[in-house]
Design an enzyme around this catalytic site. Sequence first.
Site, mmCIF file in Angstrom:
data_model
loop_
_atom_site.group_PDB
_atom_site.id
_atom_site.type_symbol
_atom_site.label_atom_id
_atom_site.label_comp_id
_atom_site.label_asym_id
_atom_site.label_seq_id
_atom_site.Cartn_x
_atom_site.Cartn_y
_atom_site.Cartn_z
ATOM 1 N N GLU A 295 -2.948 6.372 -2.910
ATOM 2 C CA GLU A 295 -4.105 5.535 -3.257
ATOM 3 C C GLU A 295 -5.332 6.248 -2.721
ATOM 4 O OE1 GLU A 295 -4.386 1.385 -2.096
ATOM 5 O OE2 GLU A 295 -2.260 1.079 -2.533
ATOM 6 N N GLU B 96 1.789 0.163 2.961
ATOM 7 C CA GLU B 96 0.875 0.087 4.113
ATOM 8 C C GLU B 96 1.301 -0.925 5.174
ATOM 9 O OE1 GLU B 96 -3.141 -0.418 2.812
ATOM 10 O OE2 GLU B 96 -3.114 1.393 1.594
HETATM 11 C C1 BGC Z 1 -4.360 -1.497 -0.550
HETATM 12 C C2 BGC Z 1 -4.903 -2.139 -1.801
HETATM 13 C C3 BGC Z 1 -6.382 -2.429 -1.602
HETATM 14 C C4 BGC Z 1 -7.103 -1.115 -1.381
HETATM 15 C C5 BGC Z 1 -8.616 -1.220 -1.213
HETATM 16 C C6 BGC Z 1 -5.255 -0.426 0.005
HETATM 17 O O1 BGC Z 1 -5.207 -0.487 1.361
HETATM 18 O O2 BGC Z 1 -3.058 -1.032 -0.767
HETATM 19 O O3 BGC Z 1 -4.158 -3.280 -2.066
HETATM 20 O O4 BGC Z 1 -6.929 -3.132 -2.662
HETATM 21 O O5 BGC Z 1 -6.605 -0.535 -0.214
HETATM 22 O O6 BGC Z 1 -8.936 -1.950 -0.082
#
Ligand code: BGC
Length: 578
Positions: A481, A270
Amino acid sequence: MAFTAVLALLAGARLAVSQNSSFPTSTAAANATQTSSGTGSLTTTFELSVDDFWDIYVGPVSTFSINTTVEPTAIPSSSLIPPPSLYYPPFPGGQQVPLQTKNESWQFPKDFWYGVAGAAYQIEGAVKAEGRGPSIWDVLTHRVTNYIVTNDTGDVADNNYYQYKEDIARIAALGIKTYSFSISWSRILPFGSGTVNEAALAHYDDLIDTCHQYGVTPMATLYHWDLPLYLQNTYGGWLSDSIVADFTEYARIVFNRYHSKVHYWFTINEPIVFCGFYPLPQNYFKATTIPDVEQPYWCGHHALLAHSSAYRLGKSINSSLSISFKTNGGYKIPRTDSSADADAVQRAWAFNEAWFADPVFLTGDYPSLLKDFVSGFLPDFTSEQIAQINGSGDIFAHDAYTSDFVMAPDSGIAACVANSSNELYPGCYNTTKLYAGDYWAIGPAGDPGTPWLNKATDWVPVFLKYIQDTWKPRGGIAVSEFGISEPYEELRTSLPSILIDPLRSQYYVDYMQAILIALSEGVNVVGTLAWSIYDNLEWTSGYSVKFGIQYVNLTTQERYFKASAFEYVNIIEKYLEK
Ligand code: BGC
């Protein structure tokens, strides 16, 4: 092994960070030089050990009682009993029981990978163990007042550095097939470059081997925001082009060591977000003369060069590796059908996903709406750099949690672009979670600590289709994610109330069904990684916001499956091609 580095310290503001530490005069090499008459520019150089560096810039850290690698304890069979049904499919007309439906035209392909993710600083703890050097996050958590709303640190976190075997055994017991973790750069290279820390390499060797032992596919991210502090303090981290060579060298060490047992790699996590952390808080790190508004874009420039350089290197070491970077964002829905909102949507893509995805997947260079802005200060990419960047992504790995409505600024786009003091400058688009009318939100809200996050799973199919049609990734799209912060979870005090997480459960079921819809429409989605393996340090929100599909009792470090863990696995197994 002794790790040392020479650090130049400026007199004045930057020494303020060491005010609570005893200065390690014993290892300081007296080498003071006065470079000009003002005290602010007096400099001196010291040879520092890793411990000195911790003492000066971070100070004491906490440790946990389990401080050697432990074998997994048996997973109680009672904890593997699925929860009572949480997600209710529709009642068919007139019936008293929910219809157990399965849409026979949906399917996850056999090789669809599904897993969970975590990141080093958020879960590992053991921050000083076995030679790890400090990262910028050790300073942000320990030294910068109010940077973390709860004053939490990653010192212990989930103690994953010592309990990873149990963590891998637990996800395997659930039926999860993939584990995505990140490697701590400052463990491997305590000062970001220079002498390699063999103990850290051996640690990740064992973590990877443990994954294989349990039939779990390991996926590794090289950089999940925990920049070695030394690199920030000596040359400004991602603001300097020196980072490109250092990142590439770090990548070389890691690829060389693990390429035969890790197939999937993510270089950087990111960049939109970590470049957005610049400017870092003043007085804790090396000062810079780069204007605040430019800093994220200098960072992004070097991130593209560092990523693509590591990509080319990784492929030269082992051409069969899958190497990508992880980007992030949501679908951008025009709030109205006005042409101004349509233009705002184009700007929103250009200043987010397309900032990195156009160079990597389309052209080797920035989208024109962004270039109009950055060409005022960034150097143009050379033709060699364009060739290096273009095509440097095997899959489109997207961290896609939510979506937003997008609209033009109230003052109009043109007025904003002409006014650098407009609060929306330089992007000059606005976003909201509310439908036009300002009454209904796009979907149920997550925890108040994550105001950027509402469940918006209805928009996932069109979003994935947009990614495929726009960037045409040759290896398909991974949702690398996704997850949601269960509202007010931290206020729940009894274990049973914590373990049933209805919004998160519904989120995972609906999200996976949305992916099934996208697949049935011909979108090539290759895998998913739920964020997160368990509750962890949610950056500036500390431990107050929970994303885990497992709960971790931070006092005892015991782990418990939440209902959402079962819902996530069940919906996949239901539709996985047999
Ligand atoms: C990140 C994580 C973060 C998650 C929730 C993502 O943008 O890679 O490190 O904990 O979002 O905010």
